[in-house]
Design a protein around this motif. Structure first.
Motif, PDB file in Angstrom:
ATOM      1  N   GLU A 159       0.900  -1.107  -0.151  1.00 54.51           N
ATOM      2  CA  GLU A 159      -0.075   0.062  -0.060  1.00 54.51           C
ATOM      3  C   GLU A 159       0.683   1.218   0.056  1.00 54.51           C
ATOM      4  N   GLY A 160       2.044   1.058  -0.836  1.00 52.98           N
ATOM      5  CA  GLY A 160       2.758   2.343  -0.985  1.00 52.98           C
ATOM      6  C   GLY A 160       3.640   2.752   0.222  1.00 52.98           C
ATOM      7  N   SER A 161       3.944   1.822   1.201  1.00 50.72           N
ATOM      8  CA  SER A 161       4.813   2.070   2.527  1.00 50.72           C
ATOM      9  C   SER A 161       6.173   1.624   1.972  1.00 50.72           C
TER      10      SER A 161
ATOM     11  N   PRO B  22       1.757 -12.059  -8.811  1.00 47.68           N
ATOM     12  CA  PRO B  22       1.801 -10.631  -9.073  1.00 47.68           C
ATOM     13  C   PRO B  22       1.143  -9.530  -7.957  1.00 47.68           C
ATOM     14  N   GLU B  23       0.275 -10.240  -7.325  1.00 46.49           N
ATOM     15  CA  GLU B  23      -0.497  -9.485  -6.270  1.00 46.49           C
ATOM     16  C   GLU B  23      -0.230  -9.648  -4.889  1.00 46.49           C
ATOM     17  N   TRP B  24      -0.072  -8.655  -4.072  1.00 43.75           N
ATOM     18  CA  TRP B  24       0.463  -8.568  -2.696  1.00 43.75           C
ATOM     19  C   TRP B  24      -0.379  -9.813  -1.986  1.00 43.75           C
ATOM     20  N   LYS B  25       0.372 -10.651  -1.083  1.00 42.34           N
ATOM     21  CA  LYS B  25      -0.203 -11.625  -0.383  1.00 42.34           C
ATOM     22  C   LYS B  25       0.489 -11.881   1.065  1.00 42.34           C
ATOM     23  N   THR B  26      -0.094 -12.411   1.861  1.00 38.92           N
ATOM     24  CA  THR B  26       0.444 -12.629   3.204  1.00 38.92           C
ATOM     25  C   THR B  26       0.873 -13.977   3.391  1.00 38.92           C
TER      26      THR B  26
ATOM     27  N   ASN C  15      11.081  -8.549 -10.929  1.00 36.27           N
ATOM     28  CA  ASN C  15      11.042  -7.616  -9.564  1.00 36.27           C
ATOM     29  C   ASN C  15      10.258  -8.604  -8.455  1.00 36.27           C
ATOM     30  N   VAL C  16      10.816  -8.701  -7.426  1.00 33.91           N
ATOM     31  CA  VAL C  16      10.443  -9.290  -6.202  1.00 33.91           C
ATOM     32  C   VAL C  16      10.318  -8.280  -4.997  1.00 33.91           C
ATOM     33  N   TYR C  17       8.968  -8.304  -4.352  1.00 34.85           N
ATOM     34  CA  TYR C  17       8.687  -7.248  -3.440  1.00 34.85           C
ATOM     35  C   TYR C  17       8.460  -7.967  -2.047  1.00 34.85           C
ATOM     36  N   LEU C  18       8.967  -7.254  -0.867  1.00 33.52           N
ATOM     37  CA  LEU C  18       8.625  -7.807   0.329  1.00 33.52           C
ATOM     38  C   LEU C  18       8.453  -6.859   1.352  1.00 33.52           C
ATOM     39  N   ASP C  19       7.638  -7.068   2.186  1.00 31.09           N
ATOM     40  CA  ASP C  19       7.238  -6.260   3.265  1.00 31.09           C
ATOM     41  C   ASP C  19       6.687  -6.658   4.495  1.00 31.09           C
ATOM     42  N   ASP C  20       6.734  -5.938   5.577  1.00 31.60           N
ATOM     43  CA  ASP C  20       5.945  -6.305   6.592  1.00 31.60           C
ATOM     44  C   ASP C  20       6.244  -7.579   7.279  1.00 31.60           C
ATOM     45  N   VAL C  21       7.648  -7.900   7.591  1.00 25.49           N
ATOM     46  CA  VAL C  21       8.103  -9.290   8.167  1.00 25.49           C
ATOM     47  C   VAL C  21       8.047  -8.989   9.665  1.00 25.49           C
ATOM     48  N   SER C  22       7.466 -10.012  10.210  1.00 23.17           N
ATOM     49  CA  SER C  22       7.398 -10.035  11.663  1.00 23.17           C
ATOM     50  C   SER C  22       7.560 -11.455  12.104  1.00 23.17           C
TER      51      SER C  22
END
Length: 554
Positions: free
Chosen positions: A60-62, A130-134, A161-168
């Motif tokens: 979401e653009g973070s 290609p879409e964000w998933k958890t 391109n591989v995107y990554l975010d919100d790792v906990s």
């Protein structure tokens, strides 16, 4: 009696009943790239660039990370995005992250140790879209401390391109079933025993019933090197028969072993195994019709040579010829071995080869049971990608009839709660599951625990697997140190032939704990009725004894 490890698991159950707490810092990269690192193996590196902690590229653009891969590394583990290290305790954790990939593909999330060997402790494999998933995986650290249980993301299967975010990394709350193992005796009694009847006696006869061999398949990989009448070979066969009653040849049906050169077929070698199974009244499964691995000189085998059309034709001919030839003698096959790990043939020629191989095998013998087989899907957490692979095959009406889970634990320990979770997921597919290749220890390091620890780990695994309703068979991948792929001490029988504590534990479970041994009186119809394990029974009266199979596998 359950092993001592149960008390440790009870302690873990109490420790798990805590509020979830995130122990990873800067997993969302809102503080930039602090603690993050992209490792690119200099021995066969990928062609790659990256931005870590940059605004606008995360969920979401973070702030997030993007890794742009033009060419894959030499090895699938050779490109790793590593988030900050965290302080671990001996409790269950859940890794969670968001990801996507322009071209799709698979990513491995790995918990690994620090130097000197950076040992992989557990892992999960996920298919990105290609879409964000958890994505999530649970794990149990085998060490306490900072940096001894690092999480890394292996990107070597991907391009684009591989995107990554919100790792906990959060502690697991009480909803995770860590108490499942202690209920295994009751579960085994419920799902493995049946109401059985033996008849043909005189009313009033005293009948003693003793289970001699379970109907449930319990077996091992076997390897014959000498002549049948050699004393060592006789000992090897008799020792195998003491513990097991189900066989799989370790290497002799693998294509390069069975047919090392086109038309040069080693039928006589395989015949030794079929003759052994017949002589000892063992069950038998064949491993494997196709294996896409490119090590052990498999890359030089004629089956891997030529155009994709030629390779497909060779695979078809191998399957059609051999499955037809052994129809009625071999009733169960691993059709394709390790499809989610050894992807060379799929990368070269497409995944249709997998579907086609099952179709060809089914046409050659419609009565044969056809299995897919892979590792790290129960012993580690690469369950989801395996699930998705098999579900896709079922959706396409591919005749896959069983799920093989190898269960090589390497240097890791048995964690029943995780085994349950992974088996539960695969069981949702509605197919029988067989543990096809169980062992502990690693090829380069041998067995890393004491012999008493090994015995406890073996018992814990056997109880976990035998008490799971979806598991329809368990096979070790060898039992004797001198014929085991894990060098030195991979088996539960030592090189000199002595039984290790683990061997005694295995024997006692099947012959003393999970057994039926009763004396009853025949009723007015000359029958006795009892609850017991289905299998081969010896039935004794004063008039003599007889052997009879009672009950059926469900």
């Amino acid at each position: 009696m359950l092993p001592k490890t149960l008390f440790a698991l009870t302690a873990l159950a109490l420790a798990a009943n805590v509020s979830a707490k995130n122990v990873m810092t800067n997993g969302d990269m809102e503080y930039g790239d602090g603690g993050w690192y992209l490792w690119n193996n200099p021995d066969g590196p990928a062609t790659v660039s990256s931005k870590i902690g940059a605004p606008g590229i995360g969920f979401e653009g973070s702030q997030g990370a993007v890794v742009s891969i033009t060419a894959k590394p030499k090895d699938w583990w050779g490109l790793q995005l590593q988030p900050p290290k965290f302080l671990a305790d001996t409790v269950f954790y859940e890794l969670s992250f968001k990801a996507k990939a322009d071209k799709g593909g698979s990513i491995n999330a790995v918990v690994q140790g620090g130097p000197p060997d950076y040992r992989q402790k557990t892992s999960s494999s996920f298919t990105l879209t290609p879409e964000w998933k958890t994505y999530k995986m649970k794990f149990l650290p085998d060490q306490k401390g900072y940096g001894v249980n690092n999480v890394v993301f292996q990107l070597g299967y991907l391009t684009g391109n591989v995107y990554l975010d919100d790792v906990s990394v959060e502690t697991v709350d009480e909803s995770f079933d860590v108490n499942w193992y202690k209920n295994s005796p009751a579960r085994i009694d419920s799902i493995r025993k049946q109401n059985l009847t033996a008849d043909g006696f005189t009313p009033g006869d005293t009948v003693h019933m003793a289970l001699k061999r379970h109907a449930f398949p319990f077996g091992t990989a076997i390897a014959f090197y000498g002549k049948m009448n050699d004393s060592l070979e006789t000992w090897y066969r008799n020792t195998a028969n003491k513990y097991f009653w189900y066989a799989v040849p370790e290497n002799q049906f693998k294509w390069p072993e069975y047919e090392p050169k086109k038309g040069k077929i080693r039928r006589e070698e395989l015949k030794k195994y079929l003759d052994f199974a017949k002589a000892y009244n063992w069950g038998f499964r064949a491993h494997t019709l196709v294996w896409g691995i490119q090590k052990y000189d498999y890359d030089k085998h004629f089956g891997n040579q030529g155009s994709c059309k030629e390779i497909a034709q060779k695979i078809h001919d191998r399957i059609d010829r051999d499955v037809k030839e052994y129809k009625g003698r071999i009733t169960e096959y691993d059709v394709w071995n390790e499809p989610i790990h050894e992807t060379y043939l799929f990368d070269k020629c497409g995944w249709d080869l997998l579907d086609s191989s099952f179709v060809w095998a089914h046409r050659a013998d419609p009565s044969a049971k056809l299995y897919v087989n892979d590792y790290n899907v129960v012993a580690m957490g690469e369950t989801e990608r395996y699930y998705e692979l098999i579900k896709g095959m079922l959706d396409r009406k591919v005749p896959v009839m069983g799920i093989g889970v190898q269960c090589h634990f390497n240097g890791g320990k048995v964690v029943p709660a995780l085994i349950k979770e992974r088996l539960d997921r695969l069981a949702e597919l509605g197919l029988p599951i067989k543990v096809t290749e169980f062992d502990m220890g690693s090829y380069d390091r041998g067995f890393v625990f004491s012999e008493e620890e090994r015995a406890e780990q073996y018992e814990m695994f056997l109880r976990s697997a035998f008490s799971h309703p979806a598991v329809k068979g368990i096979l070790f991948w060898g039992f004797w140190d001198s014929r085991h792929w894990i060098p030195g001490n991979g088996g539960f029988i030592a090189a000199d032939g002595t039984e290790k504590p683990a061997g005694k534990r295995v024997y006692d479970l099947w012959h003393k704990v999970w057994t039926t041994n009763e004396t009853l009186v025949a009723d007015e119809n000359g029958a006795v009725h009892f609850r017991g394990y289905p299998g081969l029974y010896e039935l004794k009266t004063k008039k003599g004894s007889q052997s009879k199979n009672l009950g059926t596998l469900e």
